[in-house]
Design an enzyme around this catalytic site. Structure first.
Site, PDB file in Angstrom:
ATOM      1  N   CYS A 169      89.156  59.598  44.554  1.00  0.00           N
ATOM      2  CA  CYS A 169      88.283  59.559  43.349  1.00  0.00           C
ATOM      3  C   CYS A 169      88.429  58.213  42.640  1.00  0.00           C
ATOM      4  O   CYS A 169      88.683  57.743  41.813  1.00  0.00           O
ATOM      5  CB  CYS A 169      88.848  60.524  42.432  1.00  0.00           C
ATOM      6  SG  CYS A 169      88.790  62.192  42.798  1.00  0.00           S
ATOM      7  N   GLU A 170      87.615  57.363  43.586  1.00  0.00           N
ATOM      8  CA  GLU A 170      87.436  55.952  42.960  1.00  0.00           C
ATOM      9  C   GLU A 170      86.117  55.414  43.572  1.00  0.00           C
ATOM     10  O   GLU A 170      85.740  55.595  44.939  1.00  0.00           O
ATOM     11  CB  GLU A 170      88.316  54.839  43.676  1.00  0.00           C
ATOM     12  CG  GLU A 170      89.888  55.073  42.950  1.00  0.00           C
ATOM     13  CD  GLU A 170      90.201  54.500  41.624  1.00  0.00           C
ATOM     14  OE1 GLU A 170      89.406  53.418  41.461  1.00  0.00           O
ATOM     15  OE2 GLU A 170      90.717  55.186  40.866  1.00  0.00           O
TER      16      GLU A 170
END
Ligand code: PLP
Length: 440
Positions: free
Chosen positions: A361-362
């Site tokens: 989640c980046e």
């Protein structure tokens, strides 16, 4: 993609490493999967060993374990006659557990703890690469208490900064590592080493950077360090019996990288050290080098399974794989570039340009921004090459992804050398306080 080591494409159009089809490895061991090509690791060790003539005893090649270290890797390095650079109690523990010859262990680190120094003294490591005054004092005290003498190499920041395409000499060194040379700290450290009991001065060390392609920074470092050796001898009478010029030898990751043959590094370093010893009227020191990535980088690859594909017409096509920054932080950390191949379509020509992204989640979780690949579909096995160094060792459990497994391949046999972490591994160290036990 450049095929590395034993990589070939077979008649079925599949990529093969160490005699094993990558597609089959993915089936047998799952993905993401680190694949280490044993012949390639050994070949790289031998190139260094031979080029530096390590068998003569006048040089030693020390593998920098931070690049990739497991008990199996320690065994390979030991059997090839190399030394081992460790930088923590954990790396030392791994080496000892593997039965690595302790006299060939070089203990680095800019903040070795009391416990780590005790551990290393108890083990009897070959050399302490002392980084600062506090360590020197503590090591002296501990050695005396234990009735031991620690063989010491002083790590110096020589004022040479090396980059891929340039190098600059800096008067003022801004580095957390080692004793600064230009301001007199390095010489002061040698004086202190001479005074302190329990310390035997063996020599000097520097490491000028990583992924270096030019020879000149190494020659320059050799000169600067030999001049320091002369100053040390003049001030204290201490002889620099060992001169360690560190690692950093550049490797191929992607187009544009042009690594030198190991023989060129060796010639540049050995010739300059010999010349400086003559010029300065010093005994010829034993030359040490510490390659990490040049041993294991090109020998390792990571296989992933392609999952979701998102196309933004006119912008970019994102191809997501089942790993990412958690198993290879280097692209996100410092923009490292890699190449990829579809292991199940290895003989097909490129058909599209895509971005390879991870599942973390980046937005920065990108593995390759631009890869030219055959038409790609979910389920394809994508392999990124040259991930052997600083891939697994820098891996994390971000997003609670288990760290991948690693296999060692050779002559058609694949051996597991690191188990895949499963969900139970992820909560193994979690502790539930009593007051939360009955809250749900
Ligand atoms: N030696 C020292 C002291 C280092 O700090 C490093 C890397 O950081 C190395 C050797 C290995 O460098 P490379 O893997 O680039 O050869």
């Amino acid at each position: 993609m450049h095929l590395q080591g034993t990589m070939v494409i077979n008649e079925r159009g599949r990529l093969v490493i160490g005699g094993c089809e990558v597609v089959q490895l993915a089936r047998d061991f799952g993905t993401p999967l680190y694949i280490f090509d044993e012949d390639c690791i050994r070949e790289n060790c031998r190139r260094f060993y031979q080029a530096f003539n390590a068998g003569s005893g006048r040089a030693e090649v020390i593998y920098a374990g931070k690049a990739f270290l497991t008990t199996a890797m320690c065994r390979i390095i030991a059997s090839e006659g190399l030394g081992l650079d460790v930088v923590s109690g954990g790396e030392l523990y791994t080496a000892l557990a593997a039965g690595f010859p302790v006299d060939r262990i070089y203990f680095h680190g800019n903040n070795k703890s009391y416990a780590e120094l005790c551990q290393a003294l108890a083990a009897g490591v070959g050399r302490f690469m002392v980084d600062n005054f506090a360590e020197l004092e503590l090591l002296s005290r501990l050695s005396v208490e234990r009735g031991q003498v620690a063989k010491v190499i002083l790590r110096v920041t020589p004022g040479i900064e090396a980059h891929t395409h340039e190098y600059i000499r800096t008067g003022q060194i801004d580095s957390k590592f080692g004793f600064t040379l230009p301001n007199g700290q390095a010489l002061a450290a040698a004086r202190r080493a001479d005074e302190l009991p329990g310390i035997e001065f063996k020599g000097l060390h520097c490491h000028i950077g990583s992924q270096i392609f030019e020879l000149e920074p190494y020659s320059e470092a050799a000169t600067v360090m030999m001049e320091l050796a002369a100053a040390v001898k003049e001030a204290t009478g201490l002889v620099t019996a060992e001169l360690d010029l560190g690692g950093g030898f550049g490797i191929y990751y992607s187009a544009g990288d042009e690594p030198r043959p190991v023989s060129a590094w060796a010639a540049a370093i050995l010739t300059r050290v010999e010349a400086e010893a003559r010029r300065l009227n010093l005994p010829q020191p034993r030359v040490l080098v510490e390659p990490g990535r040049a041993i294991v980088g090109p020998a390792g690859s990571t296989a992933y399974t392609v999952g979701s594909i998102k196309e933004i017409p006119g912008v970019r096509k994102y191809v997501a794989v089942d790993g990412g920054m958690a198993d290879n932080i280097r692209p996100a950390l410092y923009g490292a570039k890699y190449e990829a191949i579809l292991a199940n379509k290895a003989n097909l020509p490129p058909a599209e340009r895509v971005a390879i992204t991870g599942k973390c989640c980046e937005s920065g979780d990108m593995l390759i921004w631009e890869a030219e690949l055959p038409r790609i579909e979910s389920g394809d096995i994508l392999l990124i090459s040259c991930t052997g160094a600083y891939g697994y060792t820098m891996a994390s459990n971000y997003n609670r992804l288990g760290r991948p497994a690693a296999v060692l391949v050779r002559d058609g046999v694949a051996d597991l050398i690191i188990k895949r972490e499963d969900y139970s591994d992820l909560i193994r160290n979690d502790v539930l306080p009593a007051r939360l036990v009955r809250t749900c």
